[in-house]
Motif scaffolding. Structure first.
Motif, PDB file in Angstrom:
ATOM      1  N   VAL A 410       2.278  -2.527   5.423  1.00 21.43           N
ATOM      2  CA  VAL A 410       0.971  -2.020   4.668  1.00 21.43           C
ATOM      3  C   VAL A 410       0.077  -2.082   3.496  1.00 21.43           C
ATOM      4  O   VAL A 410      -0.837  -2.647   2.825  1.00 21.43           O
ATOM      5  CB  VAL A 410       0.014  -1.343   5.789  1.00 21.43           C
ATOM      6  CG1 VAL A 410      -1.242  -1.113   5.500  1.00 21.43           C
ATOM      7  CG2 VAL A 410       0.404  -2.258   7.398  1.00 21.43           C
ATOM      8  N   GLY A 411       1.136  -1.157   2.906  1.00 27.20           N
ATOM      9  CA  GLY A 411       0.810  -0.446   1.341  1.00 27.20           C
ATOM     10  C   GLY A 411       0.367  -1.307   0.818  1.00 27.20           C
ATOM     11  O   GLY A 411      -0.039  -1.425  -0.324  1.00 27.20           O
ATOM     12  N   LYS A 412       2.398  -2.255   0.584  1.00 25.85           N
ATOM     13  CA  LYS A 412       1.665  -3.343  -0.528  1.00 25.85           C
ATOM     14  C   LYS A 412       1.001  -4.453  -0.630  1.00 25.85           C
ATOM     15  O   LYS A 412       0.432  -4.935  -1.218  1.00 25.85           O
ATOM     16  CB  LYS A 412       3.625  -4.100  -0.374  1.00 25.85           C
ATOM     17  CG  LYS A 412       4.619  -2.587  -0.390  1.00 25.85           C
ATOM     18  CD  LYS A 412       6.130  -3.471  -0.589  1.00 25.85           C
ATOM     19  CE  LYS A 412       6.837  -2.705  -1.136  1.00 25.85           C
ATOM     20  NZ  LYS A 412       8.378  -3.043  -0.285  1.00 25.85           N
ATOM     21  N   ALA A 413       0.647  -4.499   1.179  1.00 27.72           N
ATOM     22  CA  ALA A 413      -0.172  -5.593   1.123  1.00 27.72           C
ATOM     23  C   ALA A 413      -1.950  -5.344   0.724  1.00 27.72           C
ATOM     24  O   ALA A 413      -2.493  -6.048   0.290  1.00 27.72           O
ATOM     25  CB  ALA A 413      -0.498  -5.930   2.706  1.00 27.72           C
ATOM     26  N   TRP A 414      -1.894  -3.722   0.734  1.00 25.16           N
ATOM     27  CA  TRP A 414      -3.384  -3.248   0.388  1.00 25.16           C
ATOM     28  C   TRP A 414      -3.838  -3.282  -1.413  1.00 25.16           C
ATOM     29  O   TRP A 414      -4.558  -3.428  -1.638  1.00 25.16           O
ATOM     30  CB  TRP A 414      -3.395  -2.063   1.019  1.00 25.16           C
ATOM     31  CG  TRP A 414      -4.819  -1.388   1.152  1.00 25.16           C
ATOM     32  CD1 TRP A 414      -4.937  -0.571   0.095  1.00 25.16           C
ATOM     33  CD2 TRP A 414      -6.591  -1.505   1.411  1.00 25.16           C
ATOM     34  NE1 TRP A 414      -6.262  -0.346   0.348  1.00 25.16           N
ATOM     35  CE2 TRP A 414      -6.939  -0.652   0.457  1.00 25.16           C
ATOM     36  CE3 TRP A 414      -6.826  -2.566   2.452  1.00 25.16           C
ATOM     37  CZ2 TRP A 414      -8.372  -0.885   1.145  1.00 25.16           C
ATOM     38  CZ3 TRP A 414      -7.925  -2.741   2.297  1.00 25.16           C
ATOM     39  CH2 TRP A 414      -8.676  -1.961   2.037  1.00 25.16           C
ATOM     40  N   ASN A 415      -2.126  -2.978  -1.606  1.00 23.03           N
ATOM     41  CA  ASN A 415      -2.463  -3.029  -3.105  1.00 23.03           C
ATOM     42  C   ASN A 415      -2.538  -4.580  -3.265  1.00 23.03           C
ATOM     43  O   ASN A 415      -3.394  -4.258  -4.437  1.00 23.03           O
ATOM     44  CB  ASN A 415      -1.073  -1.972  -3.515  1.00 23.03           C
ATOM     45  CG  ASN A 415      -1.196  -0.840  -3.455  1.00 23.03           C
ATOM     46  OD1 ASN A 415      -1.789  -0.139  -3.170  1.00 23.03           O
ATOM     47  ND2 ASN A 415       0.551  -0.809  -3.404  1.00 23.03           N
ATOM     48  N   MET A 416      -1.893  -5.287  -2.895  1.00 26.99           N
ATOM     49  CA  MET A 416      -2.820  -6.954  -3.413  1.00 26.99           C
ATOM     50  C   MET A 416      -3.734  -7.205  -3.207  1.00 26.99           C
ATOM     51  O   MET A 416      -4.412  -7.872  -4.343  1.00 26.99           O
ATOM     52  CB  MET A 416      -1.214  -7.428  -2.965  1.00 26.99           C
ATOM     53  CG  MET A 416       0.125  -7.719  -3.764  1.00 26.99           C
ATOM     54  SD  MET A 416       1.697  -8.665  -2.593  1.00 26.99           S
ATOM     55  CE  MET A 416       1.185 -10.316  -3.255  1.00 26.99           C
ATOM     56  N   PHE A 417      -4.324  -6.652  -2.181  1.00 33.06           N
ATOM     57  CA  PHE A 417      -5.272  -7.317  -1.834  1.00 33.06           C
ATOM     58  C   PHE A 417      -6.555  -6.379  -2.378  1.00 33.06           C
ATOM     59  O   PHE A 417      -7.468  -7.151  -2.565  1.00 33.06           O
ATOM     60  CB  PHE A 417      -5.707  -7.006  -0.397  1.00 33.06           C
ATOM     61  CG  PHE A 417      -7.295  -7.631   0.232  1.00 33.06           C
ATOM     62  CD1 PHE A 417      -7.386  -8.121   0.784  1.00 33.06           C
ATOM     63  CD2 PHE A 417      -7.935  -6.199   0.801  1.00 33.06           C
ATOM     64  CE1 PHE A 417      -8.488  -8.689   1.227  1.00 33.06           C
ATOM     65  CE2 PHE A 417      -9.501  -6.416   1.138  1.00 33.06           C
ATOM     66  CZ  PHE A 417      -9.865  -7.935   1.212  1.00 33.06           C
ATOM     67  N   ALA A 418      -6.725  -5.117  -2.887  1.00 38.18           N
ATOM     68  CA  ALA A 418      -7.111  -4.351  -3.985  1.00 38.18           C
ATOM     69  C   ALA A 418      -7.791  -5.067  -4.531  1.00 38.18           C
ATOM     70  O   ALA A 418      -8.247  -5.199  -5.538  1.00 38.18           O
ATOM     71  CB  ALA A 418      -7.012  -2.659  -3.823  1.00 38.18           C
ATOM     72  N   GLU A 434     -12.569 -10.447   5.303  1.00 37.52           N
ATOM     73  CA  GLU A 434     -13.079 -10.164   6.963  1.00 37.52           C
ATOM     74  C   GLU A 434     -11.443 -10.082   7.541  1.00 37.52           C
ATOM     75  O   GLU A 434     -11.815  -8.646   8.433  1.00 37.52           O
ATOM     76  CB  GLU A 434     -14.193 -10.547   6.727  1.00 37.52           C
ATOM     77  CG  GLU A 434     -15.478  -9.388   6.895  1.00 37.52           C
ATOM     78  CD  GLU A 434     -15.219 -11.399   5.653  1.00 37.52           C
ATOM     79  OE1 GLU A 434     -14.697 -11.886   5.377  1.00 37.52           O
ATOM     80  OE2 GLU A 434     -16.633 -10.504   4.890  1.00 37.52           O
ATOM     81  N   ASP A 435     -11.077 -11.347   7.704  1.00 38.62           N
ATOM     82  CA  ASP A 435      -9.570 -11.301   8.499  1.00 38.62           C
ATOM     83  C   ASP A 435      -9.151 -10.005   8.138  1.00 38.62           C
ATOM     84  O   ASP A 435      -8.090 -10.019   9.170  1.00 38.62           O
ATOM     85  CB  ASP A 435      -9.473 -12.487   8.266  1.00 38.62           C
ATOM     86  CG  ASP A 435     -10.755 -13.218   9.133  1.00 38.62           C
ATOM     87  OD1 ASP A 435     -11.442 -12.662  10.479  1.00 38.62           O
ATOM     88  OD2 ASP A 435     -11.168 -14.862   8.164  1.00 38.62           O
ATOM     89  N   PHE A 436      -8.920 -10.466   6.490  1.00 40.76           N
ATOM     90  CA  PHE A 436      -7.604  -8.910   6.184  1.00 40.76           C
ATOM     91  C   PHE A 436      -7.842  -7.716   6.086  1.00 40.76           C
ATOM     92  O   PHE A 436      -7.560  -7.381   6.490  1.00 40.76           O
ATOM     93  CB  PHE A 436      -7.698  -9.528   4.945  1.00 40.76           C
ATOM     94  CG  PHE A 436      -6.830 -10.584   4.150  1.00 40.76           C
ATOM     95  CD1 PHE A 436      -5.304 -10.229   3.978  1.00 40.76           C
ATOM     96  CD2 PHE A 436      -6.927 -11.720   3.501  1.00 40.76           C
ATOM     97  CE1 PHE A 436      -5.043 -11.397   3.330  1.00 40.76           C
ATOM     98  CE2 PHE A 436      -6.462 -13.079   3.134  1.00 40.76           C
ATOM     99  CZ  PHE A 436      -4.821 -12.685   3.059  1.00 40.76           C
TER     100      PHE A 436
END
Length: 453
Positions: A410-418, A434-436
């Motif tokens: 979740v942390g790695k995905a969030w960093n990419m998403f940010a 919004e789906d993310f």
């Protein structure tokens, strides 16, 4: 009751094939400690679960195979048929000419809706062959596109079409070093959607199975088939017939239902981990002896120290004591690194299993305070050995075992998403930001719930 296996994507189809191979091999191996009648009862219970017989008398797997590329399905069908001991139904597979390009959105939003009718028709045909349908067992990866995206879509369709049937997803956690650049996105989207549809998620981590192959099986050049065979062995150790009550006269007829009743007492907690001991090269079995006290002692310590295999267990980790001042996590009295459980199931297979003392698994300090340990722990047993192991023990656990890897993903995905990395690859197939965000929120809640155990 019968289980229909749904094999999704390259990973799901290759593992599914090894699972049926393992089960069929185990059934063919007549176990000398058991009477002829008991061996026949075991075989019949297994066949009812996983196979149906055609006029050829070759058992046919109760399975639907789905992939967006034909190569793996063609190989899988061919290998099963060549074995001569079992096969797939020639009409129970679906494939196309083009894959999902490791893109979850392509599998979920494009291939899923486009091919929903034909896939679900195949499932319906399999369901109609069952005298009593016990539920669905789906096998899929989280890293790629077809297994994860199409797998999440098909799982949702299964829940809608068979609302009262049990639904267990087997998911393969990707290597932490990375398989595809967007694997963390795919994993977050997959897990959050499966959590809505499935009754439980049974997780295998690629890193862990790779270590088992290297350190316990002594395999020098590890192939995907080696990894899949270890996974299949562990799955077979759970799903092959057992007595679910002491002194039982009949093998369990409802394996998925029994598993859910035993391990999923609350819909917020659906993550199941699996450990199996011993595991070693087949040519070492003849020179090895095992004792039940030794096996159960190791299995219990693997549970509380969150060790995924029997080598390298941290024996310093112990359950907390009331009033303890041991350093703790999350402002509780739980010792650092202690793996708190919600529910545990121990499965014993082999001779003298009735004499095994499992009282240490009923220790209240192993479990969350809001469940009675008598309700949180169960054991299933059978005198019949499994897969050439004279004695073997498996542990299926609903615990904090996945907190760290889940938090990392979740942390790695969030960093990419940010940083908006690769988002455009998903939005072009209809998955919006919004789906993310919804998926992140759902998994943060899962992490919070397990942290508070």
């Amino acid at each position: 009751m019968s289980i229909i296996t749904v094999q999704l994507g390259q990973c799901g189809n290759q593992i599914g094939h090894e699972v049926f191979n393992t089960i069929c091999s185990d059934v063919r191996d007549t176990h000398g400690l058991c009477s002829k009648k008991e061996n026949e009862s075991y075989r019949d219970a297994c066949k009812e679960r996983f196979f149906c017989e055609e006029q050829s008398e070759v058992p046919v797997a109760r399975a639907v195979l789905v992939d967006m590329e034909p190569k793996v399905i063609s190989q899988t069908l061919s290998m099963a048929a060549r074995s001569g001991y079992w096969k797939y139904d020639d009409g129970s597979h679906f494939c196309q000419k083009q894959g999902s390009g490791n893109n979850w959105a392509n599998g979920y939003s494009v291939h899923g809706p486009r091919h929903k009718e034909v896939i679900m028709n195949l499932v319906q045909k399999e369901a109609e062959k069952c005298d009593r349908l016990g539920g669905f067992f789906t096998i899929m990866s989280m890293a790629g596109g077809t297994g994860s995206g199409l797998g999440a879509f098909v799982t949702q369709c299964l829940r809608d079409a068979f609302p009262t049937s049990f639904l267990l997803n087997h998911v393969i956690w990707p290597y932490s070093t990375g398989e595809v650049i967007v694997q963390n996105y795919n994993s977050v989207l997959t897990l959050s959607h499966l959590y809505k549809s499935a009754d439980a998620l049974l997780v295998h981590e690629n890193d862990v199975v790779h270590k088992i192959c290297a350190q316990l099986m002594n395999i020098k050049q590890i192939s995907f088939r080696d990894i899949n065979q270890v996974i299949a062995h562990q799955l077979g150790s759970v799903f092959q017939p057992t007595y679910t009550a002491d002194g039982g006269l009949h093998y369990s007829r409802n394996p998925l239902g029994d598993l859910m009743e035993t391990l999923v007492p609350h819909p917020e907690f659906k993550m199941l981990g699996l450990r199996n001991i011993p595991q070693m090269p087949e040519n070492s079995l003849a020179y090895s002896t095992f004792s039940w006290p030794g096996l159960t002692k190791h299995l219990r310590q693997m549970l509380i120290a969150n060790a995924k295999m029997e080598e390298g267990i941290d024996w310093q980790v112990q359950p907390p004591r009331l009033g303890s001042s041991i350093p703790s996590n999350h402002s509780t009295n739980k010792p650092l690194h202690f793996n708190t459980s919600l529910a545990n199931l121990v499965i014993l297979r082999g001779k003298d299993m009735h004499s095994v003392d499992l009282g240490s698994f009923r220790d209240p300090s192993l479990y969350t305070s809001w469940l009675n340990p008598e309700d949180a722990f169960h054991s299933w047993k059978t005198l019949r050995a499994f897969n050439k192991y004279e004695k073997s023990a498996s542990l299926v656990s609903n615990s904090q075992f996945l907190l760290k890897p889940l938090d990392n993903v979740v942390g790695k995905a969030w960093n990419m998403f940010a940083s908006k990395a690769y988002i455009h690859q998903y939005t072009k197939f209809g998955i919006e930001e919004e789906d993310f965000l919804d998926s992140f929120t759902a998994l943060e809640q899962v992490i919070s719930s397990y942290t508070s155990l």
